[in-house]
Design a protein around this motif. Structure first.
Motif, mmCIF file in Angstrom:
data_model
loop_
_atom_site.group_PDB
_atom_site.id
_atom_site.type_symbol
_atom_site.label_atom_id
_atom_site.label_comp_id
_atom_site.label_asym_id
_atom_site.label_seq_id
_atom_site.Cartn_x
_atom_site.Cartn_y
_atom_site.Cartn_z
ATOM 1 N N GLU A 87 0.843 -1.199 0.000
ATOM 2 C CA GLU A 87 0.000 0.000 0.000
ATOM 3 C C GLU A 87 0.880 1.252 0.000
ATOM 4 O O GLU A 87 1.854 1.336 0.743
ATOM 5 N N ILE A 88 0.521 2.215 -0.840
ATOM 6 C CA ILE A 88 1.269 3.461 -0.932
ATOM 7 C C ILE A 88 0.346 4.604 -0.488
ATOM 8 O O ILE A 88 -0.546 5.014 -1.235
ATOM 9 N N PRO A 89 0.553 5.142 0.725
ATOM 10 C CA PRO A 89 -0.299 6.234 1.187
ATOM 11 C C PRO A 89 0.032 7.543 0.457
ATOM 12 O O PRO A 89 1.070 7.663 -0.191
ATOM 13 N N ASP A 90 -0.849 8.516 0.596
ATOM 14 C CA ASP A 90 -0.675 9.791 -0.104
ATOM 15 C C ASP A 90 0.674 10.444 0.166
ATOM 16 O O ASP A 90 1.297 10.988 -0.747
ATOM 17 N N VAL A 91 1.144 10.414 1.405
ATOM 18 C CA VAL A 91 2.422 11.052 1.719
ATOM 19 C C VAL A 91 3.557 10.431 0.895
ATOM 20 O O VAL A 91 4.464 11.125 0.439
ATOM 21 N N GLN A 92 3.493 9.130 0.668
ATOM 22 C CA GLN A 92 4.531 8.471 -0.120
ATOM 23 C C GLN A 92 4.358 8.739 -1.606
ATOM 24 O O GLN A 92 5.350 8.855 -2.342
ATOM 25 N N LYS A 93 3.122 8.881 -2.060
ATOM 26 C CA LYS A 93 2.885 9.272 -3.457
ATOM 27 C C LYS A 93 3.431 10.670 -3.711
ATOM 28 O O LYS A 93 4.058 10.931 -4.750
ATOM 29 N N GLU A 94 3.208 11.573 -2.762
ATOM 30 C CA GLU A 94 3.728 12.937 -2.895
ATOM 31 C C GLU A 94 5.255 12.945 -2.884
ATOM 32 O O GLU A 94 5.886 13.704 -3.627
ATOM 33 N N MET A 95 5.851 12.101 -2.051
ATOM 34 C CA MET A 95 7.313 12.002 -2.022
ATOM 35 C C MET A 95 7.829 11.488 -3.357
ATOM 36 O O MET A 95 8.817 12.004 -3.887
ATOM 37 N N GLN A 96 7.148 10.502 -3.928
ATOM 38 C CA GLN A 96 7.550 9.975 -5.234
ATOM 39 C C GLN A 96 7.533 11.083 -6.279
ATOM 40 O O GLN A 96 8.443 11.189 -7.107
ATOM 41 N N THR A 97 6.532 11.941 -6.245
ATOM 42 C CA THR A 97 6.436 13.057 -7.181
ATOM 43 C C THR A 97 7.625 13.999 -7.024
ATOM 44 O O THR A 97 8.211 14.444 -8.026
ATOM 45 N N GLU A 98 8.019 14.304 -5.796
ATOM 46 C CA GLU A 98 9.162 15.197 -5.559
ATOM 47 C C GLU A 98 10.468 14.569 -6.021
ATOM 48 O O GLU A 98 11.319 15.251 -6.602
ATOM 49 N N ILE A 99 10.636 13.280 -5.772
ATOM 50 C CA ILE A 99 11.857 12.588 -6.213
ATOM 51 C C ILE A 99 11.932 12.591 -7.730
ATOM 52 O O ILE A 99 12.978 12.924 -8.308
ATOM 53 N N ASP A 100 10.845 12.249 -8.390
ATOM 54 C CA ASP A 100 10.820 12.222 -9.853
ATOM 55 C C ASP A 100 11.114 13.600 -10.431
ATOM 56 O O ASP A 100 11.863 13.731 -11.405
ATOM 57 N N ALA A 101 10.543 14.643 -9.840
ATOM 58 C CA ALA A 101 10.774 16.010 -10.327
ATOM 59 C C ALA A 101 12.232 16.412 -10.154
ATOM 60 O O ALA A 101 12.832 17.010 -11.057
ATOM 61 N N ALA A 102 12.813 16.080 -9.019
ATOM 62 C CA ALA A 102 14.209 16.456 -8.758
ATOM 63 C C ALA A 102 15.177 15.731 -9.682
ATOM 64 O O ALA A 102 16.178 16.307 -10.111
ATOM 65 N N GLU A 103 14.879 14.492 -9.994
ATOM 66 C CA GLU A 103 15.783 13.694 -10.822
ATOM 67 C C GLU A 103 15.447 13.771 -12.307
ATOM 68 O O GLU A 103 16.208 13.276 -13.141
ATOM 69 N N GLY A 104 14.307 14.357 -12.644
ATOM 70 C CA GLY A 104 13.936 14.518 -14.047
ATOM 71 C C GLY A 104 13.506 13.230 -14.731
ATOM 72 O O GLY A 104 13.499 13.148 -15.957
ATOM 73 N N LYS A 105 13.158 12.236 -13.927
ATOM 74 C CA LYS A 105 12.698 10.953 -14.467
ATOM 75 C C LYS A 105 12.062 10.173 -13.325
ATOM 76 O O LYS A 105 12.228 10.533 -12.150
ATOM 77 N N HIS A 106 11.354 9.115 -13.672
ATOM 78 C CA HIS A 106 10.779 8.274 -12.625
ATOM 79 C C HIS A 106 11.902 7.552 -11.888
ATOM 80 O O HIS A 106 12.779 6.948 -12.514
ATOM 81 N N CYS A 138 8.120 8.598 6.417
ATOM 82 C CA CYS A 138 9.538 8.389 6.739
ATOM 83 C C CYS A 138 10.251 7.811 5.529
ATOM 84 O O CYS A 138 9.789 6.835 4.921
ATOM 85 N N PHE A 139 11.416 8.405 5.224
ATOM 86 C CA PHE A 139 12.134 8.070 3.995
ATOM 87 C C PHE A 139 13.632 8.087 4.244
ATOM 88 O O PHE A 139 14.120 8.797 5.126
ATOM 89 N N ILE A 140 14.357 7.331 3.433
ATOM 90 C CA ILE A 140 15.820 7.349 3.457
ATOM 91 C C ILE A 140 16.287 7.678 2.039
ATOM 92 O O ILE A 140 15.857 7.036 1.076
ATOM 93 N N LEU A 141 17.166 8.673 1.943
ATOM 94 C CA LEU A 141 17.744 9.075 0.655
ATOM 95 C C LEU A 141 19.261 8.911 0.718
ATOM 96 O O LEU A 141 19.879 9.213 1.742
ATOM 97 N N THR A 142 19.851 8.448 -0.377
ATOM 98 C CA THR A 142 21.294 8.243 -0.449
ATOM 99 C C THR A 142 21.912 9.275 -1.383
ATOM 100 O O THR A 142 21.475 9.431 -2.527
#
Length: 151
Positions: A87-106, A138-142
């Motif tokens: 299950e992917i809650p809204d907060v994680q969907k929003e995080m996915q959108t920010e990651i994709d935008a920052a990296e310019g790809k999915h 809660c997220f971990i970024l490298t």
């Protein structure tokens, strides 16, 4: 104020981001995460804060200056929902959108079991607490690298 820097990036967070090297990990956590006790076990040894904003908004600020690691498959990770790991809650969907935008790809996030997430967090460079009140924010970024400019 500094030009071209997100105003959410305070001096403590900028210091940590600059100090991190390739492969170092950071945790962005919600208000229910045991941020202080986990942060004391990290490389930095103290909790950092970007208060009064959601975890995705904090990530947007962080990812405006920090690249993700392209050498690994788990440079972006999320805490799994207990009993419902797919299950992917809204907060994680929003995080996915920010990651994709920052990296310019999915850029898919991997999921980490809640208890394993805590253990991974203890080995991070730092923990950044946010004002995120939604569960599982809660997220971990490298951290990756910025290549040299061509001459």
């Amino acid at each position: 104020m500094l030009k071209n820097l997100d105003p959410l990036l305070n001096a403590d967070v900028l210091y940590a981001l600059k100090s991190m090297g390739h492969g170092d990990r950071l945790v962005i956590c919600d208000t229910n995460f045991p941020g202080d006790s986990i942060a004391r076990q990290t490389r930095l040894g103290r909790l950092l804060r970007i208060d009064n904003v959601s975890a995705p908004r904090a990530a947007k600020a962080i990812l405006s200056v920090m690249p993700l690691d392209t050498f690994i498959d788990d440079a972006a990770a999320r805490m799994e929902i207990v009993g419902s790991p797919d299950e992917i809650p809204d907060v994680q969907k929003e995080m996915q959108t920010e990651i994709d935008a920052a990296e310019g790809k999915h850029w898919p996030m991997v999921s980490i079991d809640r208890m394993a997430f805590y253990e991974h967090a203890k080995n991070a460079y730092c923990v950044i607490a946010t004002g995120e009140r939604r569960f599982y924010g809660c997220f971990i970024l490298t951290k990756g690298v910025i290549p040299p400019e061509a001459v």
